[in-house]
Design an enzyme around this catalytic site. Structure first.
Site, PDB file in Angstrom:
ATOM      1  N   CYS A  53      -1.620  -0.570   0.832  1.00  0.00           N
ATOM      2  CA  CYS A  53      -1.815   0.874   0.681  1.00  0.00           C
ATOM      3  C   CYS A  53      -2.687   1.179  -0.534  1.00  0.00           C
ATOM      4  O   CYS A  53      -2.807   0.381  -1.452  1.00  0.00           O
ATOM      5  CB  CYS A  53      -0.436   1.515   0.542  1.00  0.00           C
ATOM      6  SG  CYS A  53      -0.436   3.275   0.212  1.00  0.00           S
ATOM      7  N   HIS A  54      -3.275   2.371  -0.556  1.00  0.00           N
ATOM      8  CA  HIS A  54      -4.108   2.793  -1.690  1.00  0.00           C
ATOM      9  C   HIS A  54      -3.345   2.770  -3.012  1.00  0.00           C
ATOM     10  O   HIS A  54      -3.920   2.486  -4.050  1.00  0.00           O
ATOM     11  CB  HIS A  54      -4.654   4.202  -1.446  1.00  0.00           C
ATOM     12  CG  HIS A  54      -5.826   4.215  -0.520  1.00  0.00           C
ATOM     13  ND1 HIS A  54      -5.699   4.511   0.812  1.00  0.00           N
ATOM     14  CD2 HIS A  54      -7.120   3.917  -0.737  1.00  0.00           C
ATOM     15  CE1 HIS A  54      -6.887   4.412   1.383  1.00  0.00           C
ATOM     16  NE2 HIS A  54      -7.763   4.053   0.472  1.00  0.00           N
ATOM     17  N   THR A  55      -2.058   3.097  -2.952  1.00  0.00           N
ATOM     18  CA  THR A  55      -1.261   3.156  -4.181  1.00  0.00           C
ATOM     19  C   THR A  55      -1.197   1.782  -4.851  1.00  0.00           C
ATOM     20  O   THR A  55      -1.215   1.676  -6.073  1.00  0.00           O
ATOM     21  CB  THR A  55       0.151   3.661  -3.864  1.00  0.00           C
ATOM     22  OG1 THR A  55       0.019   4.850  -3.083  1.00  0.00           O
ATOM     23  CG2 THR A  55       0.922   3.984  -5.113  1.00  0.00           C
ATOM     24  N   HIS A  75       4.698  -1.934  -1.246  1.00  0.00           N
ATOM     25  CA  HIS A  75       5.796  -0.983  -1.030  1.00  0.00           C
ATOM     26  C   HIS A  75       5.943  -0.583   0.423  1.00  0.00           C
ATOM     27  O   HIS A  75       6.742   0.282   0.735  1.00  0.00           O
ATOM     28  CB  HIS A  75       5.601   0.259  -1.899  1.00  0.00           C
ATOM     29  CG  HIS A  75       4.332   1.008  -1.592  1.00  0.00           C
ATOM     30  ND1 HIS A  75       3.114   0.586  -2.038  1.00  0.00           N
ATOM     31  CD2 HIS A  75       4.110   2.107  -0.850  1.00  0.00           C
ATOM     32  CE1 HIS A  75       2.189   1.415  -1.591  1.00  0.00           C
ATOM     33  NE2 HIS A  75       2.768   2.350  -0.866  1.00  0.00           N
ATOM     34  N   GLU A  76       5.159  -1.211   1.332  1.00  0.00           N
ATOM     35  CA  GLU A  76       5.278  -0.832   2.752  1.00  0.00           C
ATOM     36  C   GLU A  76       5.885  -1.987   3.530  1.00  0.00           C
ATOM     37  O   GLU A  76       5.271  -2.531   4.443  1.00  0.00           O
ATOM     38  CB  GLU A  76       3.901  -0.464   3.321  1.00  0.00           C
ATOM     39  CG  GLU A  76       3.280   0.722   2.620  1.00  0.00           C
ATOM     40  CD  GLU A  76       2.053   1.269   3.338  1.00  0.00           C
ATOM     41  OE1 GLU A  76       1.594   0.662   4.340  1.00  0.00           O
ATOM     42  OE2 GLU A  76       1.553   2.316   2.902  1.00  0.00           O
ATOM     43  N   CYS A 105      20.368   8.397  -1.890  1.00  0.00           N
ATOM     44  CA  CYS A 105      21.713   7.948  -2.289  1.00  0.00           C
ATOM     45  C   CYS A 105      22.804   8.685  -1.525  1.00  0.00           C
ATOM     46  O   CYS A 105      23.936   8.238  -1.457  1.00  0.00           O
ATOM     47  CB  CYS A 105      21.904   8.103  -3.793  1.00  0.00           C
ATOM     48  SG  CYS A 105      22.228   9.808  -4.343  1.00  0.00           S
ATOM     49  N   CYS A 108      23.585  12.555  -4.785  1.00  0.00           N
ATOM     50  CA  CYS A 108      23.079  13.379  -5.882  1.00  0.00           C
ATOM     51  C   CYS A 108      22.816  14.802  -5.384  1.00  0.00           C
ATOM     52  O   CYS A 108      22.807  15.063  -4.183  1.00  0.00           O
ATOM     53  CB  CYS A 108      21.807  12.765  -6.483  1.00  0.00           C
ATOM     54  SG  CYS A 108      20.336  12.969  -5.481  1.00  0.00           S
ATOM     55  N   CYS A 111      20.056  14.963  -2.875  1.00  0.00           N
ATOM     56  CA  CYS A 111      20.384  14.393  -1.569  1.00  0.00           C
ATOM     57  C   CYS A 111      21.318  15.315  -0.787  1.00  0.00           C
ATOM     58  O   CYS A 111      21.267  15.370   0.441  1.00  0.00           O
ATOM     59  CB  CYS A 111      21.024  13.015  -1.729  1.00  0.00           C
ATOM     60  SG  CYS A 111      19.814  11.696  -1.985  1.00  0.00           S
ATOM     61  N   CYS A 119      15.397  12.049  -4.266  1.00  0.00           N
ATOM     62  CA  CYS A 119      16.677  11.551  -4.768  1.00  0.00           C
ATOM     63  C   CYS A 119      16.572  11.275  -6.265  1.00  0.00           C
ATOM     64  O   CYS A 119      15.585  10.749  -6.754  1.00  0.00           O
ATOM     65  CB  CYS A 119      17.053  10.272  -4.028  1.00  0.00           C
ATOM     66  SG  CYS A 119      18.539   9.470  -4.639  1.00  0.00           S
ATOM     67  N   ARG A 123      15.809   7.149 -10.220  1.00  0.00           N
ATOM     68  CA  ARG A 123      14.435   7.524 -10.536  1.00  0.00           C
ATOM     69  C   ARG A 123      13.881   6.904 -11.815  1.00  0.00           C
ATOM     70  O   ARG A 123      12.790   6.338 -11.830  1.00  0.00           O
ATOM     71  CB  ARG A 123      14.379   9.046 -10.681  1.00  0.00           C
ATOM     72  CG  ARG A 123      13.400   9.697  -9.783  1.00  0.00           C
ATOM     73  CD  ARG A 123      13.478  11.202  -9.897  1.00  0.00           C
ATOM     74  NE  ARG A 123      12.133  11.753 -10.032  1.00  0.00           N
ATOM     75  CZ  ARG A 123      11.195  11.657  -9.129  1.00  0.00           C
ATOM     76  NH1 ARG A 123      11.425  11.017  -8.001  1.00  0.00           N
ATOM     77  NH2 ARG A 123      10.003  12.184  -9.320  1.00  0.00           N
ATOM     78  N   CYS A 182       5.582   4.334   4.395  1.00  0.00           N
ATOM     79  CA  CYS A 182       4.800   5.151   3.462  1.00  0.00           C
ATOM     80  C   CYS A 182       3.986   6.222   4.182  1.00  0.00           C
ATOM     81  O   CYS A 182       4.509   7.245   4.589  1.00  0.00           O
ATOM     82  CB  CYS A 182       3.912   4.234   2.618  1.00  0.00           C
ATOM     83  SG  CYS A 182       2.973   5.095   1.351  1.00  0.00           S
ATOM     84  N   ARG A 375      -5.161   0.426   8.347  1.00  0.00           N
ATOM     85  CA  ARG A 375      -4.185  -0.381   7.619  1.00  0.00           C
ATOM     86  C   ARG A 375      -4.347  -1.877   7.898  1.00  0.00           C
ATOM     87  O   ARG A 375      -4.431  -2.299   9.052  1.00  0.00           O
ATOM     88  CB  ARG A 375      -2.763  -0.024   8.056  1.00  0.00           C
ATOM     89  CG  ARG A 375      -2.082   1.003   7.177  1.00  0.00           C
ATOM     90  CD  ARG A 375      -1.925   0.522   5.740  1.00  0.00           C
ATOM     91  NE  ARG A 375      -1.183   1.484   4.949  1.00  0.00           N
ATOM     92  CZ  ARG A 375      -1.726   2.546   4.337  1.00  0.00           C
ATOM     93  NH1 ARG A 375      -3.019   2.772   4.438  1.00  0.00           N
ATOM     94  NH2 ARG A 375      -0.967   3.371   3.624  1.00  0.00           N
TER      95      ARG A 375
HETATM   96 CU    CU Z   1       1.748   3.573   0.428  1.00  0.00          CU
HETATM   97 ZN    ZN Z   2      20.208  11.010  -4.179  1.00  0.00          ZN
END
Ligand code: CU
Ligand code: ZN
Length: 381
Positions: A53-55, A75-76, A105, A108, A111, A119, A123, A182, A375
């Protein structure tokens, strides 16, 4: 139950191959690293596939001021649960999962609200590259390696919090399910959760990357009558047509004017911005209909950039909404998106342009840099 759920104490540390960002601006180094077993509330996942991904590329470049190194990017991810830490109850060994950089979660204050998917539980530690207890499971020669986005899925396996894994249909092919981790879910969710596109409406999507194409598909699933997609690439616009766009045109300074022409001078009921370009964001706001047009911004702009909006656009009834991960509460909703793909409602195959190995991860960045395809997916096992 014949299968025993191993716990933290009896899952030994293992050696895995992973793509490590050692130095900003340099290629990732694929190497063997140590992965410790899952602690309380954590899960060991054997990864099968991961989108590039770009991130990931953005972080590797060093331009992101919140980036850190060394870290395992990615992250994917999608894979299979291999072991459970203490107290994990919502997953079992053998479950198929999609990784969530945006956890849920279910406890919280956010959530518990249906107004947001952001969430609060983990964090802070996640943003700094640690698992919720403030440590890492990744290391090399005894030196900790941080977790990227709480996921670190450019690897053969990862340890993640239980609350950051979405359990999906085991029949779903993991090399396509990973795309729901993502951009695709972000686009679908922007249309379905954030904007809640109404049946029969007129929609304009700026940007036909993974997120924009997801928004086109989401608008179609919500019953939009006209879906206009705007992008600089004819190839990507063809993909937008495949996802349900009824009209496409190449973007430019006249984009707002062209939307007005198509809408008797009024503008669109819903616009979506999925480019990260603040000039395009302004176009997306202006192209929303006076009276009730809603512009949903999903693109991530560069640090310090601002969105230039003429207040009169808002006074006359246009609204702007931001959407992070499409407002998707991941553990609840990602499995439903995957199901809609399995039911034939979403054409995911069209997004998978290249399959590469972990060793070719830097080639995945090059393909993205050259805007070749939507992708690349790393096949991990
Ligand atoms: Cu991504
Ligand atoms: Zn949460």
């Amino acid at each position: 139950m014949t299968r025993r759920a191993p716990h933290a104490g009896n899952v030994a540390a293992m050696k895995i191959r992973a793509a490590v960002l050692e130095e900003f601006g340099a290629p990732l180094v694929v190497q063997e690293v140590d992965l410790a077993g899952p602690r309380a509330g954590e899960v060991l996942v054997r990864l099968h596939a991961c989108g590039v991904c770009h991130t990931d590329m953005y972080t590797a470049s060093g331009v992101d001021p919140s980036g850190y190194a060394p870290t395992v990017l990615g992250h994917e991810g999608a894979g299979v649960v291999e072991a459970l830490g203490e107290g994990v109850t919502s997953l079992a060994v053998g479950d198929h999962v999609v990784t969530l950089f945006s956890p849920q979660c279910r406890e919280c204050v956010h959530c518990l609200s249906d107004k947001t998917n952001i969430c609060l539980k983990i964090r802070e530690q996640q943003g700094r590259g640690y698992l919720p207890d403030g440590t890492t499971r990744l290391s090399k020669d005894g030196e900790p390696i941080r977790h990227f986005m709480g996921t670190s899925t450019f690897a053969e396996a990862t340890v993640m919090p239980e609350i950051a894994l979405a359990k999906i249909d085991p029949e779903a092919p993991l090399d396509r399910a990973c795309l729901f981790a993502c951009g695709l879910s972000t686009g679908l969710g922007a249309a379905m959760n954030t904007a809640k596109v109404e049946e029969g409406s007129f929609v304009v999507v700026f940007g036909a990357g993974m997120v924009g194409l997801g928004a086109v598909a989401g608008a179609r699933l919500m019953g939009a009558e006209r879906i206009v997609c705007v992008d600089l690439s004819e190839d990507r616009l063809a993909l937008a047509t495949g996802q349900g766009a009824t009209d496409t045109f190449v973007g430019g300074p006249d984009a707002v004017e062209r939307v007005l022409e198509l809408t008797d001078g009024f503008g669109a009921d819903y616009t979506f911005e999925a480019t990260g370009n603040v000039k395009v964001m302004a176009q997306a706001v202006e192209a929303a209909r006076m009276g009730w047009g809603l512009c949903t911004v999903t693109g991530v702009a560069g640090k310090g950039e601002t969105l230039d909006v003429i207040p009169r656009w808002l006074i006359t009834g246009r609204r702007i909404a931001g959407s992070s991960f499409g407002g998707v509460k991941g553990r609840d909703q990602v499995p439903r998106f995957v199901q809609r793909y399995m039911d034939g409602d979403i054409d995911v195959d069209a997004f998978l342009s290249h399959r590469i190995s972990l060793d070719e991860v830097n080639k995945g960045f090059e393909l993205m840099h050259d805007q070749d395809g939507i992708r690349s997916v790393i096949e991990l096992s």
